[in-house]
Motif scaffolding. Sequence first.
Motif, PDB file in Angstrom:
ATOM      1  N   SER A  73       0.839  -1.211   0.000  1.00 53.89           N
ATOM      2  CA  SER A  73       0.000   0.000   0.000  1.00 53.89           C
ATOM      3  C   SER A  73       0.866   1.251   0.000  1.00 53.89           C
ATOM      4  CB  SER A  73      -0.920   0.012   1.209  1.00 53.89           C
ATOM      5  OG  SER A  73      -1.741  -1.118   1.203  1.00 53.89           O
ATOM      6  N   GLN A 124      -7.817   0.325  -0.342  1.00 56.29           N
ATOM      7  CA  GLN A 124      -8.362  -0.850   0.299  1.00 56.29           C
ATOM      8  C   GLN A 124      -9.709  -0.461   0.922  1.00 56.29           C
ATOM      9  OE1 GLN A 124      -4.850  -2.098   2.293  1.00 56.29           O
ATOM     10  NE2 GLN A 124      -5.615  -4.112   2.763  1.00 56.29           N
ATOM     11  N   ASP A 167      -5.915  -1.331  -4.806  1.00 47.89           N
ATOM     12  CA  ASP A 167      -5.311  -1.960  -3.638  1.00 47.89           C
ATOM     13  C   ASP A 167      -6.311  -2.961  -3.063  1.00 47.89           C
ATOM     14  OD1 ASP A 167      -3.792  -2.629  -1.474  1.00 47.89           O
ATOM     15  OD2 ASP A 167      -3.454  -0.571  -0.792  1.00 47.89           O
TER      16      ASP A 167
HETATM   17 MG   LIG Z   1      -2.171  -2.662   2.171  1.00 50.51          MG
END
Ligand SMILES: [Mg+2]
Lengths: 281, 288
Positions: free
Chosen positions: B48, B91, B169
């Motif tokens: 990330s 995410q 992500d």
């Molecule tokens: Mg991550």
Amino acid sequence: MIRDITIGQYFPGTSLIHKLDPRMKIVLLVLNIAALFLCRNFFSLLLMFVMSVAWVLLSRIPFATILKGLKMILVILVFTAFLQIFYNDDGTVLWHPVESWDFKITTGGVFSAVFIAVRIISLILMSTLLTYTTSPTLLTDAIERLLSPLKVFKIKVHSLAMMMTIALRFIPTLIEEIDIIMSAQKARGADLETGSLVQRAKALVPILVPLFVNSFRRAYELAFAMEARCYGGDEKRTRLRVMKLGGKDFAMLAVTLVCFAAVVVTSYVNMGSFFLFEKVI
Amino acid sequence: MAFLEVKNINYSYSKGTPFEIAALKNCSFAVEKGEYVGVIGHTGSGKSTLMQMLNALQKPDSGAVLLDGKDINTDKVTARDTRFRVGLVFQYPEYQLFEETVRKDIAYGPTNMKLSPEEIEQRVLEAANIVGLPSDLLDKSPFDLSGGEKRRAAIAGVMAMKPEVLILDEPAAGLDPIGRKVIMDMINKYRASTGATVLLVSHSMETVAAVADRILVLNKGTIAMDGTVDSVFSRAKELIEMGLDVPAVTRIAVCLKEMGYEVNTGVYSVADAADMLLHLLGKKEGTA
Ligand SMILES: [Mg+2]
Ligand SMILES: Nc1ncnc2c1ncn2[C@@H]1O[C@H](COP(=O)(O)OP(=O)(O)OP(=O)(O)O)[C@@H](O)[C@H]1O
């Protein structure tokens, strides 16, 4: 950036301050704060300032960390001190730019500005030290016990303490969440740094709305989870950790009480006209 | 000159505190236009963080990120423009919806790009179409959608900016196999209609292997492998050692190899594995 906020953070350690009974720490903090507000002259203020620095030294928390926490309130500090300079016009005039204006800077103003600044710094030092050296669970546990006499008035002390524990527990989570939401909206071109005040306030909506929505969702989830496990800490709960006052607690209490007495005596009993004992505020 | 280039970047979190942690160490790679790159790595390997470097949300401590040969971190304006060209889906993007209607939420990015209202409307419809959101949902509140629909709306919000590079992500985190497939189809649809470069971050090697041309493997903040799907899978044993979740068939192949059979450990699809096993059985029968 936003994660640099250290309010409510706990730094584990084994110093004297860490090991004090948290209930005693809270009582001492209250006493110290009261003493700080009773200070009238530079002698008593200096005494309390030295006390707070001594607490920091005893806690063995690096000064750099403490200073970082202080940086957050720098604006408030400067602002308050600044106001004091203009608010108070006792003493001799130092600067009076325009004769016909009421605007002037006097020794009284400068002294009270310094006074207020030192008072705020000492206040912050002592109160941040409480959270720096006490884990949130211990802290709320201590508050619950200190407040337990209120049970007589049918106040749900345990629930209050539980709410505080939860609130403290979620501060870091919230900060992390703000960070992620801000990044995510920036990735969609949110502009938080430029524009007029109104534009900037509007730019906060995409951050605040998800933040609130998520907080409510989390609160419900937590409440359901607690209910699903039949949580009920109010009644007949016994404790794993029993807090006990020890020698060091009473030693610190004695020192604090002596300081408190010294502050009261020097501030409210006429000590002659020595500069340090002169009334500032 | 590569389209998107990452040059020797280093990054640490919480610098100057006792909690300092080096999240990225000397990472370099380059991506060409139109490539489909899978990014995998164990939890905390820095995926990330690396993705947030690519659209200037995070600034590397040292090193540079170049888009079309130009440093994206030179100033704030470049950084912001980069975010429209390199779209990043976070995410769990569904937790970032905020508008009164889905339509307005999808329009947030294009509006920030200062496009004309007609253009914005058209892009919203296109994006909704790609992610398969029926038009009657567009006027609902995003908070009244189901979890899967919210995720789609959030992805549409990034696609509506028509970024040349689309980074996702873990877009399929927490979804069932069908939900995962739907997301992968959406990405392919977007790629087909815009020719965009795609970077897909995932825990699941299986997902990545099925769609990507190339795989980047991150391990503890460094790029451990960078190559075609086959070349990365041929080092399956190392992947397992890094704690990665390799497909079950790959695991079987690695076990067989350890038992002394001559097999290719780089298999990752069930069909390939079947071929391999049949081949193996055939050979055994032949020799026995
Ligand atoms: Mg991550
Ligand atoms: N905001 C932050 N502050 C401090 N440390 C962080 C922060 N974000 C990530 N880290 C740390 O940096 C490292 C890399 O994190 P990153 O989020 O990039 O990992 P990841 O590969 O995306 O993991 P996951 O698969 O779990 O999403 C981890 O060790 C993590 O603990």
